[in-house]
Design an enzyme around this catalytic site. Structure first.
Site, PDB file in Angstrom:
ATOM      1  N   GLU A   1      -6.536   5.025   7.845  1.00 33.22           N
ATOM      2  CA  GLU A   1      -6.133   6.216   7.969  1.00 33.22           C
ATOM      3  C   GLU A   1      -7.809   6.714   6.878  1.00 33.22           C
ATOM      4  O   GLU A   1      -8.159   7.707   7.076  1.00 33.22           O
ATOM      5  CB  GLU A   1      -4.908   6.306   6.316  1.00 33.22           C
ATOM      6  CG  GLU A   1      -3.912   5.749   7.326  1.00 33.22           C
ATOM      7  CD  GLU A   1      -2.820   5.412   7.296  1.00 33.22           C
ATOM      8  OE1 GLU A   1      -2.414   5.624   5.811  1.00 33.22           O
ATOM      9  OE2 GLU A   1      -1.889   5.109   7.411  1.00 33.22           O
TER      10      GLU A   1
ATOM     11  N   HIS B   1      -9.340   1.282   4.806  1.00 32.29           N
ATOM     12  CA  HIS B   1      -8.150   2.065   6.258  1.00 32.29           C
ATOM     13  C   HIS B   1      -8.006   2.384   6.698  1.00 32.29           C
ATOM     14  O   HIS B   1      -9.548   3.640   6.836  1.00 32.29           O
ATOM     15  CB  HIS B   1      -6.997   1.823   4.867  1.00 32.29           C
ATOM     16  CG  HIS B   1      -6.262   2.152   5.151  1.00 32.29           C
ATOM     17  ND1 HIS B   1      -5.496   3.483   6.537  1.00 32.29           N
ATOM     18  CD2 HIS B   1      -4.783   1.121   5.636  1.00 32.29           C
ATOM     19  CE1 HIS B   1      -4.318   2.770   6.240  1.00 32.29           C
ATOM     20  NE2 HIS B   1      -3.445   1.121   6.415  1.00 32.29           N
TER      21      HIS B   1
ATOM     22  N   ASN C   1       1.274  -0.960  -0.154  1.00 26.80           N
ATOM     23  CA  ASN C   1      -0.235   0.077  -0.321  1.00 26.80           C
ATOM     24  C   ASN C   1       0.851   1.470   0.023  1.00 26.80           C
ATOM     25  O   ASN C   1       1.856   1.814   0.571  1.00 26.80           O
ATOM     26  CB  ASN C   1      -0.482   0.101   1.266  1.00 26.80           C
ATOM     27  CG  ASN C   1      -1.861   1.062   1.541  1.00 26.80           C
ATOM     28  OD1 ASN C   1      -1.566   1.463   0.207  1.00 26.80           O
ATOM     29  ND2 ASN C   1      -2.512   1.103   3.063  1.00 26.80           N
ATOM     30  N   TRP C   2       1.323   1.859  -1.111  1.00 25.54           N
ATOM     31  CA  TRP C   2       2.044   2.959  -1.546  1.00 25.54           C
ATOM     32  C   TRP C   2       1.714   3.988  -0.658  1.00 25.54           C
ATOM     33  O   TRP C   2       2.298   5.042  -0.596  1.00 25.54           O
ATOM     34  CB  TRP C   2       2.415   3.270  -2.809  1.00 25.54           C
ATOM     35  CG  TRP C   2       2.937   2.166  -3.173  1.00 25.54           C
ATOM     36  CD1 TRP C   2       3.370   0.485  -2.998  1.00 25.54           C
ATOM     37  CD2 TRP C   2       3.381   1.725  -4.400  1.00 25.54           C
ATOM     38  NE1 TRP C   2       3.640   0.130  -3.868  1.00 25.54           N
ATOM     39  CE2 TRP C   2       3.774   0.334  -4.920  1.00 25.54           C
ATOM     40  CE3 TRP C   2       2.389   2.387  -5.830  1.00 25.54           C
ATOM     41  CZ2 TRP C   2       5.005  -0.122  -5.942  1.00 25.54           C
ATOM     42  CZ3 TRP C   2       3.398   1.928  -7.252  1.00 25.54           C
ATOM     43  CH2 TRP C   2       4.137   0.958  -7.225  1.00 25.54           C
ATOM     44  N   LYS C   3       0.205   4.369  -0.274  1.00 23.76           N
ATOM     45  CA  LYS C   3      -0.335   5.398   0.126  1.00 23.76           C
ATOM     46  C   LYS C   3       0.035   6.577  -0.931  1.00 23.76           C
ATOM     47  O   LYS C   3       0.069   6.710  -1.773  1.00 23.76           O
ATOM     48  CB  LYS C   3       0.262   5.762   1.557  1.00 23.76           C
ATOM     49  CG  LYS C   3      -0.549   4.147   2.389  1.00 23.76           C
ATOM     50  CD  LYS C   3       0.546   4.504   3.892  1.00 23.76           C
ATOM     51  CE  LYS C   3      -0.245   3.019   4.500  1.00 23.76           C
ATOM     52  NZ  LYS C   3      -0.336   3.198   6.144  1.00 23.76           N
TER      53      LYS C   3
ATOM     54  N   GLU D   1      -5.385  -4.825  10.791  1.00 23.35           N
ATOM     55  CA  GLU D   1      -4.012  -3.563  10.882  1.00 23.35           C
ATOM     56  C   GLU D   1      -4.195  -2.852  11.953  1.00 23.35           C
ATOM     57  O   GLU D   1      -5.295  -1.858  12.227  1.00 23.35           O
ATOM     58  CB  GLU D   1      -4.341  -2.347  10.203  1.00 23.35           C
ATOM     59  CG  GLU D   1      -3.966  -3.493   8.230  1.00 23.35           C
ATOM     60  CD  GLU D   1      -3.388  -2.579   7.757  1.00 23.35           C
ATOM     61  OE1 GLU D   1      -2.178  -3.058   7.321  1.00 23.35           O
ATOM     62  OE2 GLU D   1      -3.754  -1.526   7.244  1.00 23.35           O
TER      63      GLU D   1
ATOM     64  N   GLY E   1       3.000  -1.095   4.130  1.00 21.06           N
ATOM     65  CA  GLY E   1       2.586   0.191   3.849  1.00 21.06           C
ATOM     66  C   GLY E   1       4.333   0.177   3.606  1.00 21.06           C
ATOM     67  O   GLY E   1       4.966   0.640   2.876  1.00 21.06           O
ATOM     68  N   GLY E   2       5.042   1.192   4.894  1.00 22.65           N
ATOM     69  CA  GLY E   2       6.101   2.036   4.565  1.00 22.65           C
ATOM     70  C   GLY E   2       7.010   1.267   3.936  1.00 22.65           C
ATOM     71  O   GLY E   2       7.796   1.334   2.800  1.00 22.65           O
TER      72      GLY E   2
ATOM     73  N   GLY F   1       2.462   2.114  10.801  1.00 23.50           N
ATOM     74  CA  GLY F   1       3.589   3.120  11.003  1.00 23.50           C
ATOM     75  C   GLY F   1       4.214   3.780  11.972  1.00 23.50           C
ATOM     76  O   GLY F   1       4.892   4.602  11.875  1.00 23.50           O
TER      77      GLY F   1
ATOM     78  N   SER G   1       3.124  -1.744  10.307  1.00 21.99           N
ATOM     79  CA  SER G   1       4.968  -2.215  10.813  1.00 21.99           C
ATOM     80  C   SER G   1       5.526  -3.664   9.958  1.00 21.99           C
ATOM     81  O   SER G   1       6.867  -3.840  10.801  1.00 21.99           O
ATOM     82  CB  SER G   1       5.592  -1.650  12.069  1.00 21.99           C
ATOM     83  OG  SER G   1       4.587  -0.578  12.340  1.00 21.99           O
TER      84      SER G   1
END
Ligand code: PGA
Length: 249
Positions: free
Chosen positions: A97, A95, A9-11, A167, A233-234, A173, A212
């Site tokens: 966010e 998600h 997930n590149w956000k 999640e 993510g990251g 993150g 993470s």
């Protein structure tokens, strides 16, 4: 046996140059990721580019969100049929966010889940509790409520065609990963809850862990009985880090 799925997930990250580099890095190393299914979810505007770059590879494409509407006067929205036309297979919905920063509630998330399915996309439904909810001991209630909204709208059968991503919000993150056992406990709860409604669906549905995940912790997470891969993510923004997680699958 459920196939392991690792989805990036590149956000809200990337540029034309960095995304071309990232995809070429992933494609260069994808050959030794075995049977693990791999997907990437770029920002909407880069989907056509990434779709083209991924042609002929095993890496599937997904979106980070999808409109609850198929077409019409909905300024700023991107619909399931549009995403399908550009080769998306998956659509992330709900998600944390989106839920926290854009006030998307359970019912709205369920409508997005339905819209993804109408378009022939596989929804990746995100569920998970905040730190406060975990400390209050209501993790299972929160996750059950998030799942129930979708089951009420679409039926239990629909979950069988979807992917669930657990999640915990406190792990996203933050560098704070849930321990493999903490994650497994919630995954087992989810699968058990689904099994109470339909054993076949519970057995079949892939439940990913997100929060993470790194190359260094992926293998022990994915080794847990009810963890079928990860939503990353990251670490999905660096080809080597992402590939290390794919290989752990
Ligand atoms: P993270 O994000 O891997 O950066 O914690 C996971 C996610 O939000 O899907």
């Amino acid at each position: 046996m459920r196939q392991t799925l690792v989805a990036g997930n590149w956000k809200l990250n990337g540029s034309l140059d960095s995304i071309k580099q990232l995809v070429s890095g992933i494609l260069a190393g994808i050959g030794d990721t075995g049977d693990t299914a791999v997907a990437v979810c770029p920002p909407f505007v880069y989907i056509p580019l990434v779709s083209e770059l991924l042609q002929g590879s095993k890496v599937a494409l997904g979106s980070q969100d999808v409109s609850d509407q198929d077409s019409g006067a909905f300024t700023g929205e991107v619909s399931g049929p549009m995403l399908k036309e550009f080769g998306c297979r998956y659509a992330i919905v709900g998600h944390s966010e989106r839920r926290a920063l854009y006030a998307e509630d359970d019912e709205f998330t369920a409508r997005k889940f339905a819209a993804a399915r109408r378009a022939g996309l596989t929804p990746i439904l995100c569920v998970g509790e905040t730190l406060e909810e975990r400390e209050q001991g209501i993790t299972e209630d929160v996750v059950a409520r998030q799942l129930d909204a979708v089951i009420e709208l679409e039926g239990i059968g629909a979950i069988g065609d979807a992917v669930i991503a657990y999640e915990p919000v406190w792990a996203i993150g933050t560098g704070k990963t849930a321990s493999p056992q903490q994650a497994q406990d919630v995954h087992a709860f989810i699968r058990g809850k689904l099994a109470g409604l339909d054993g076949g669906v519970a057995e079949k549905v892939q439940i990913l862990y997100g929060g993470s995940v790194k190359g260094s912790n992926a293998a022990e997470l994915f080794a847990m009985e009810d963890i079928d891969g990860g939503l990353i993510g990251g670490a999905s923004l660096v080809a080597d880090d992402f590939l290390a997680i794919c290989r752990a699958g």
